[in-house]
Design a protein around this motif. Structure first.
Motif, mmCIF file in Angstrom:
data_model
loop_
_atom_site.group_PDB
_atom_site.id
_atom_site.type_symbol
_atom_site.label_atom_id
_atom_site.label_comp_id
_atom_site.label_asym_id
_atom_site.label_seq_id
_atom_site.Cartn_x
_atom_site.Cartn_y
_atom_site.Cartn_z
ATOM 1 N N VAL A 39 0.844 -1.198 0.000
ATOM 2 C CA VAL A 39 0.000 0.000 0.000
ATOM 3 C C VAL A 39 0.883 1.252 0.000
ATOM 4 O O VAL A 39 0.594 2.222 -0.707
ATOM 5 C CB VAL A 39 -0.979 -0.007 1.193
ATOM 6 C CG1 VAL A 39 -1.642 1.347 1.371
ATOM 7 C CG2 VAL A 39 -2.032 -1.090 0.991
ATOM 8 N N VAL A 40 1.958 1.226 0.761
ATOM 9 C CA VAL A 40 2.894 2.359 0.779
ATOM 10 C C VAL A 40 3.450 2.590 -0.628
ATOM 11 O O VAL A 40 3.540 3.723 -1.097
ATOM 12 C CB VAL A 40 4.028 2.128 1.809
ATOM 13 C CG1 VAL A 40 5.104 3.189 1.689
ATOM 14 C CG2 VAL A 40 3.455 2.077 3.221
ATOM 15 N N VAL A 41 3.799 1.506 -1.303
ATOM 16 C CA VAL A 41 4.312 1.608 -2.676
ATOM 17 C C VAL A 41 3.241 2.177 -3.602
ATOM 18 O O VAL A 41 3.510 3.088 -4.398
ATOM 19 C CB VAL A 41 4.821 0.242 -3.181
ATOM 20 C CG1 VAL A 41 5.205 0.309 -4.648
ATOM 21 C CG2 VAL A 41 5.996 -0.238 -2.346
ATOM 22 N N HIS A 42 2.013 1.669 -3.493
ATOM 23 C CA HIS A 42 0.920 2.209 -4.315
ATOM 24 C C HIS A 42 0.755 3.707 -4.062
ATOM 25 O O HIS A 42 0.613 4.485 -5.006
ATOM 26 C CB HIS A 42 -0.407 1.507 -4.000
ATOM 27 C CG HIS A 42 -0.565 0.157 -4.623
ATOM 28 N ND1 HIS A 42 -0.589 -0.049 -5.977
ATOM 29 C CD2 HIS A 42 -0.723 -1.071 -4.055
ATOM 30 C CE1 HIS A 42 -0.763 -1.339 -6.232
ATOM 31 N NE2 HIS A 42 -0.842 -1.991 -5.077
ATOM 32 N N ASN A 43 0.779 4.104 -2.803
ATOM 33 C CA ASN A 43 0.553 5.509 -2.471
ATOM 34 C C ASN A 43 1.716 6.412 -2.846
ATOM 35 O O ASN A 43 1.554 7.630 -2.913
ATOM 36 C CB ASN A 43 0.178 5.658 -0.991
ATOM 37 C CG ASN A 43 -1.263 5.298 -0.761
ATOM 38 O OD1 ASN A 43 -2.120 5.522 -1.610
ATOM 39 N ND2 ASN A 43 -1.549 4.723 0.393
ATOM 40 N N SER A 44 2.870 5.826 -3.112
ATOM 41 C CA SER A 44 4.013 6.628 -3.570
ATOM 42 C C SER A 44 3.954 6.854 -5.079
ATOM 43 O O SER A 44 4.746 7.610 -5.625
ATOM 44 C CB SER A 44 5.329 5.926 -3.221
ATOM 45 O OG SER A 44 5.533 4.810 -4.069
ATOM 46 N N GLY A 45 3.018 6.179 -5.747
ATOM 47 C CA GLY A 45 2.892 6.307 -7.188
ATOM 48 C C GLY A 45 3.713 5.298 -7.958
ATOM 49 O O GLY A 45 3.705 5.282 -9.184
ATOM 50 N N ARG A 46 4.440 4.433 -7.252
ATOM 51 C CA ARG A 46 5.286 3.436 -7.909
ATOM 52 C C ARG A 46 4.635 2.064 -7.975
ATOM 53 O O ARG A 46 5.252 1.113 -8.421
ATOM 54 C CB ARG A 46 6.631 3.312 -7.180
ATOM 55 C CG ARG A 46 7.462 4.582 -7.229
ATOM 56 C CD ARG A 46 8.665 4.424 -6.354
ATOM 57 N NE ARG A 46 8.152 4.003 -5.038
ATOM 58 C CZ ARG A 46 8.880 3.469 -4.080
ATOM 59 N NH1 ARG A 46 10.147 3.274 -4.239
ATOM 60 N NH2 ARG A 46 8.338 3.120 -2.931
ATOM 61 N N GLY A 47 3.398 1.958 -7.523
ATOM 62 C CA GLY A 47 2.694 0.679 -7.572
ATOM 63 C C GLY A 47 2.144 0.440 -8.955
ATOM 64 O O GLY A 47 2.718 0.856 -9.956
ATOM 65 N N ALA A 48 1.022 -0.189 -9.038
ATOM 66 C CA ALA A 48 0.391 -0.485 -10.320
ATOM 67 C C ALA A 48 0.008 0.800 -11.044
ATOM 68 O O ALA A 48 -0.326 1.812 -10.424
ATOM 69 C CB ALA A 48 -0.850 -1.340 -10.084
ATOM 70 N N HIS A 49 0.053 0.743 -12.356
ATOM 71 C CA HIS A 49 -0.338 1.892 -13.180
ATOM 72 C C HIS A 49 -1.764 2.332 -12.825
ATOM 73 O O HIS A 49 -2.046 3.528 -12.742
ATOM 74 C CB HIS A 49 -0.231 1.520 -14.664
ATOM 75 C CG HIS A 49 -0.639 2.615 -15.577
ATOM 76 N ND1 HIS A 49 0.159 3.706 -15.823
ATOM 77 C CD2 HIS A 49 -1.775 2.807 -16.288
ATOM 78 C CE1 HIS A 49 -0.458 4.513 -16.659
ATOM 79 N NE2 HIS A 49 -1.640 3.989 -16.954
ATOM 80 N N TYR A 50 -2.639 1.361 -12.585
ATOM 81 C CA TYR A 50 -4.031 1.659 -12.270
ATOM 82 C C TYR A 50 -4.153 2.553 -11.033
ATOM 83 O O TYR A 50 -4.942 3.502 -11.021
ATOM 84 C CB TYR A 50 -4.818 0.358 -12.046
ATOM 85 C CG TYR A 50 -6.281 0.601 -11.771
ATOM 86 C CD1 TYR A 50 -7.182 0.761 -12.813
ATOM 87 C CD2 TYR A 50 -6.758 0.690 -10.465
ATOM 88 C CE1 TYR A 50 -8.516 1.010 -12.572
ATOM 89 C CE2 TYR A 50 -8.094 0.935 -10.211
ATOM 90 C CZ TYR A 50 -8.975 1.096 -11.271
ATOM 91 O OH TYR A 50 -10.289 1.348 -11.020
ATOM 92 N N THR A 51 -3.394 2.248 -9.996
ATOM 93 C CA THR A 51 -3.541 2.993 -8.742
ATOM 94 C C THR A 51 -2.772 4.312 -8.734
ATOM 95 O O THR A 51 -3.062 5.184 -7.920
ATOM 96 C CB THR A 51 -3.087 2.154 -7.532
ATOM 97 O OG1 THR A 51 -1.715 1.789 -7.697
ATOM 98 C CG2 THR A 51 -3.945 0.906 -7.380
#
Length: 82
Positions: free
Chosen positions: A26-38
């Motif tokens: 979740v931290v990775v997603h919220n940093s913008g480096r997660g999935a393209h979708y998120t």
């Protein structure tokens, strides 16, 4: 332990994924480096996790959950909160 997780995005959409550590993911997603979708739907919040002993089991379940309708995912999230 391997996990299937669901996050709720800022636009109220749901994203399903696989991770060894869902909270770190979740931290990775919220940093913008997660999935393209998120990346364009931040912030995301963790709303559901399911643990599995093997990666294979988790990936099979991830595929199953991704096939569910939105309503079915919402029921899954609510059922597991009890």
């Amino acid at each position: 332990v391997h996990f299937v997780y669901i996050v709720r995005c800022a636009d109220d959409s749901l994203y399903t994924g696989y991770a060894l550590d869902p909270e770190a993911r979740v931290v990775v997603h919220n940093s913008g480096r997660g999935a393209h979708y998120t990346a364009s739907r931040r912030p995301v919040s963790l709303v559901h996790t399911e643990p599995f002993d093997t990666k294979s089991e988790a990936l099979k379940r991830e595929h199953q959950v991704k096939q569910l309708t939105r309503a079915e995912k919402e029921r899954l999230i609510q059922h597991c909160r009890r």
